[in-house]
Design a protein around this motif. Sequence first.
Motif, PDB file in Angstrom:
ATOM      1  N   GLY A 183      28.273  42.468  42.825  1.00  0.00           N
ATOM      2  CA  GLY A 183      29.565  41.930  43.240  1.00  0.00           C
ATOM      3  C   GLY A 183      29.490  41.627  44.713  1.00  0.00           C
ATOM      4  N   GLY A 238      28.438  47.768  45.542  1.00  0.00           N
ATOM      5  CA  GLY A 238      27.867  46.811  44.604  1.00  0.00           C
ATOM      6  C   GLY A 238      26.445  46.448  44.972  1.00  0.00           C
ATOM      7  N   GLY A 282      31.846  37.586  39.148  1.00  0.00           N
ATOM      8  CA  GLY A 282      32.291  38.504  40.189  1.00  0.00           C
ATOM      9  C   GLY A 282      31.378  39.697  40.352  1.00  0.00           C
ATOM     10  N   GLY A 283      30.423  39.850  39.458  1.00  0.00           N
ATOM     11  CA  GLY A 283      29.524  40.990  39.536  1.00  0.00           C
ATOM     12  C   GLY A 283      30.142  42.235  38.942  1.00  0.00           C
ATOM     13  N   GLY A 327      32.684  43.580  41.815  1.00  0.00           N
ATOM     14  CA  GLY A 327      33.376  42.641  42.687  1.00  0.00           C
ATOM     15  C   GLY A 327      34.533  41.958  41.998  1.00  0.00           C
ATOM     16  N   THR A 328      35.077  40.983  42.701  1.00  0.00           N
ATOM     17  CA  THR A 328      36.137  40.171  42.132  1.00  0.00           C
ATOM     18  C   THR A 328      35.572  38.780  41.869  1.00  0.00           C
TER      19      THR A 328
END
Lengths: 241, 363, 592
Positions: free
Chosen positions: B297, B303, B352-353, B356-357
């Motif tokens: 992310g 991440g 986004g991973g 993440g987003t």
Amino acid sequence: MEDRRPVLELRGVFTHYGLVSVLRDVNVEIYPGEMVCLLGGNASGKTTTLKTILGYVTPSQGEVLLDGEVVSGLPTREIVRRGVSMVPENRRLFPDMTVLENLELGAYLRTDRRKVAEDLERVLELFPRVRERLKQKAGTLSGGEQQMVAMGRALMADPKVLLMDEPSMGLAPVLVEQVFEIIRTIRGLGRTVFVVEQNANMALSIADRGYVLQTGQIVLADTAENLLNNPLMREAYLGEL
Amino acid sequence: MSEEATTVRRLGRVERLPTRRIVLTALSLGVGAAVAYGSYRTLTLPAGARYSGSAWRDFLVLGIAQGAVYALIALGYTLVYGILRMINFAHGEVFMAGAFGSFFFADAWKESGFLDRRPLLAVLLLVLIAMAVSVTVAVLLERIAYRPLRGAPRLVPLITAIGASLFLQNTFRGLFGAQTRGYPKPRVLEGTWSILGIPVQRVQVIVLVVAGVALIALTLVVARTKTGKAMRAAAQDQEIASLMGIDVDRVIVTTFVVGGMLAGIAGVLFALTFGNISYFMGFAPGITAFTAAVLGGIGSIAGAAVGGLIIGVLQSVGPALLLTGIHVPSPFQLKDVVTFLILILVLLFRPGGILGTGEAEKV
Amino acid sequence: MRGALRPGARAGLVGGAVLVYLALVGMLVKFEELRLVGSQVTRGRLLLVLPPFAASFFAVRPRVIGGRVEQPGPGVALALGAVAGALVGAVGSVGLALVEAIGVERIRPVFVAVSPALVETLTFGRGAAAGAAILVVGGAALGAAGGIWRAIRHGLRRPVEVGLLTVVTLAMLQRIVPFMLDELRLERDWLYSRATRGLTWTGAVVVLVVATAAAAYVLDRRERRALAPAAEGRPEVRGWRRTALVTIAVVLAAALPQLAGSIVSEIMGTVGVFLLLALGLNIVTGYAGMLHLGFSAFFLIGAYAVALLTGANLVTAFGLVAPRFSADLNFYLALVLVVAIGAAVGALVAAPVLRLRGDYLAIVTLAFAQIAVILATSSWLQPITGGPQGLRDVTKAPLLGLEFRSAERFYYLVLAFCVLAVFVSWRLAWSRVGRAWNAMREDEQVADAMGVPTGRYKMLGFAIGGAIGALGGALFAVKVGTVQPGSFEIIQSITVLAVVILGGLGSVPGVVLGALVLLALPGLLSQLEEFRFLIYGAVLVAIMILRPQGLIPNVRRMRELREEERTQDAWQQIFAARQEREAAEEAAEAAP
């Protein structure tokens, strides 16, 4: 009041973006404890005026004075350090940080920890609802709460002058009412406030004095009351509301 | 136009299936099946042709160690992306610079015996030197190539970064020569240490310890210190951050400094692990680490760490696990294929991973 | 005064750093040998002269301050320039002193370019002290000249610059131009010296004068035309002129092998292959606005496909073997298939990732290309691709009894396809598809909202680009006769990208120029080869910062990449994009 020194003063300010002229001979004086508003339509130079005060834009002529000292030409953080803070348009909190972190960032440049803690307490007293949300991410708050945090964040700098950029922009009428209520509260603290607004009626109803900016020039400057009754004003700004 | 024709056309539109969805579903099923089949075949190979348990364990440890290095590099991508929203394609070269810069000292100290006499101090000094070199390169990169492009359309800084990457590679080639050089290792670090009863390469132990310390330090800095708070604020909204009195320019430079430091550390660790350096050594680890950042992310520190470890393990375990069973010769030639496939698949299915987003897809 | 000299000091230090860089990276020495004009002006010396001159040139550039353009007067320019130039020399001298103090032999194991020859070059063979003095004094003089140069009126300065550039270019082309003159049976001894191989002083002066005069004439006319009100009937004149220019270009291109011999044909054949690739990339990136970092994949696919389809052989330990899959088609028939394969791969690979944002899309294309190279090299696919050794005995593209392997013949083959690709590009730009791409590039959401099926047009872009790229790959295989995975590394993708960026995204003439500059020049200018990729990298960075629209901009594309004039204020730079928008709004409001 006239014999006192203005807290913030723009003296004959001209600005340019590259070769494009934006502000022309702008003169503004704000005295301690006053609430002054700057009115003007789209693209009249309101935002540029704020940017000039904050040092994002350097005047090509004229100067900005804070407490009698020239601050134009200084970097923004220096101007902020000397006591100018702003509540930006659309609140603009740091959405992924907690409310507390947002408030703490307002005091980023201050080193007097004890005083900061006191100010934080004061802000939380002012906005009790914010206290309940301290550990929450700022992005999860409601619009009204965010507005309170934005105001609180600006107050955390313990500014000599508090700037507000279009506090009513993009808000539902109910919220606008709420926001101006908050502004009134802040005004009650005896803070010096400079509000930039399109909503002339609302702004003049709470301000002491007002300036009207048009195509980069100040075309009217008077007490709020006189402006409200000024026929030109009525026609140009107030009538259409 | 007849009514019938209109109806037919309308029907056609209704019946048109969401192609993308179908393609993605088919693809995920296909990948899943291939992974399952490959692993099954590998694990059910007749004894003798099969990897032993200790072989798998070694793969895993190697994977974790190289994953830690990838994580350190990935952090550089993630930090810069977080604040400038640009893929710093030249970050692999920042990493290479660190390894290269420390090489000359390592070489001289090997000659003089210092490296073997005081291995701990020497390695520590090498790490510091590599950090200094990488930081210098990263800061110059920001100042010369990226700063003039703030606010430019997104592809412009990416193209610049690619140019900078090529430029840096060839600069090092011109300055220090094109040949691959052997990076000396203190004698103490040959062989293995037993950790919890498992024999682990000594170099890998050092790698894990150093990388772990660096990661923890970074996390603390970002979460606890004022600088860290300023970095996070600037990453979310540069303009407002500057309103708070944060010097955004300095925060950006700080970001490159931190990224450079981590890349420098990674440079030494990588060189110690694999024993070779060359002016081109930044490319593959760079893009692998970028993949790790995307996988975890992008923009997220945790991440990057998680992504790095996953990629590291997949690179070392993946080819053996998936390909040996279906009789692909020399499966480790294809380890970078694993990386690139992961990159593509992540971007397809979860842009986004993991942590993440949804940044990678456009709104 | 101190404040006034600051730009000079800054530029001087930067210039000095550049000088040290050029020395350490090896350019000064490697370039030394080539004599350009007479026996005095060598390429190394020219490179030595440039930093102080350029530093002062930049030090006295006009600045926009407070809404006015401020240009230093001649006196200030002279002083600033001299300071800048002297500093460049001083930095160089410090470097020299360090080298002297430490000793060349001790530095050399680290910095491989530091050699006695380098010291010799930098000190002009006169020892360290005298060398340092020359560097500082000469730097100051050159800097002063540079400063004055900037102060000269643009209209006067420009033609001389063109003249000087012409002289340098002709001097650099000393392996090619004399040969061409001989072929044309023209007298050449007045221009090129047989002893030094470079230009003679007489020749240099004559060229300088003629080129300057010509440039002055052309530039003057262009300026006047720009100022004159639009006259009627001009479009036809321009159309006629364009036709004439294109005709001349084609005739020249066609006559080149006869004029310039096989070395040039060989080089231009390579240029042609890369031009094809660049034209393909130009469609994907220039027209459709999607950055493609893996264009070498099409190159690879085209080359391998044509090799496999026309009966190439594998190199193995047991001699030549036919690949696991292969056909023995005629080259031109195979070409049709190759183009189709390129288009299909381009579109299919792109299909699932089209929704990604531009920078991620770019990285994905890179990933695909790397996968292709790794697979082609792997032992797994060795029975088909030949692994690292690759395939050999690729067809010689026989047509009516002619074979196209020789440099001259291949040149014509590739030229024909280049002309075709240029034509296609041109037609596409002004077609319906081209307009859709334009709309998409400028604002995808708006284009979407207006009913442009952006996904489909993106695929189309990838398909056409892929087809042209694969064509390039196929021709490359014919040219070399073997196909090896090493020829298709990422560096090729970046080379092609540099060509397109330098020329100007979306501009066909620009791409042609870019290919000539980045590919033909290094081939023609001896010794440049080693620094080719260094220069490509620098070109990519410099173009993006200084002139993102490229050398020959595509008019429609310019708007997207151009930024507001850069200002000195750091803050304004950070928020440049936003301010530009607001300034435009406010300016629109402020205008009467």
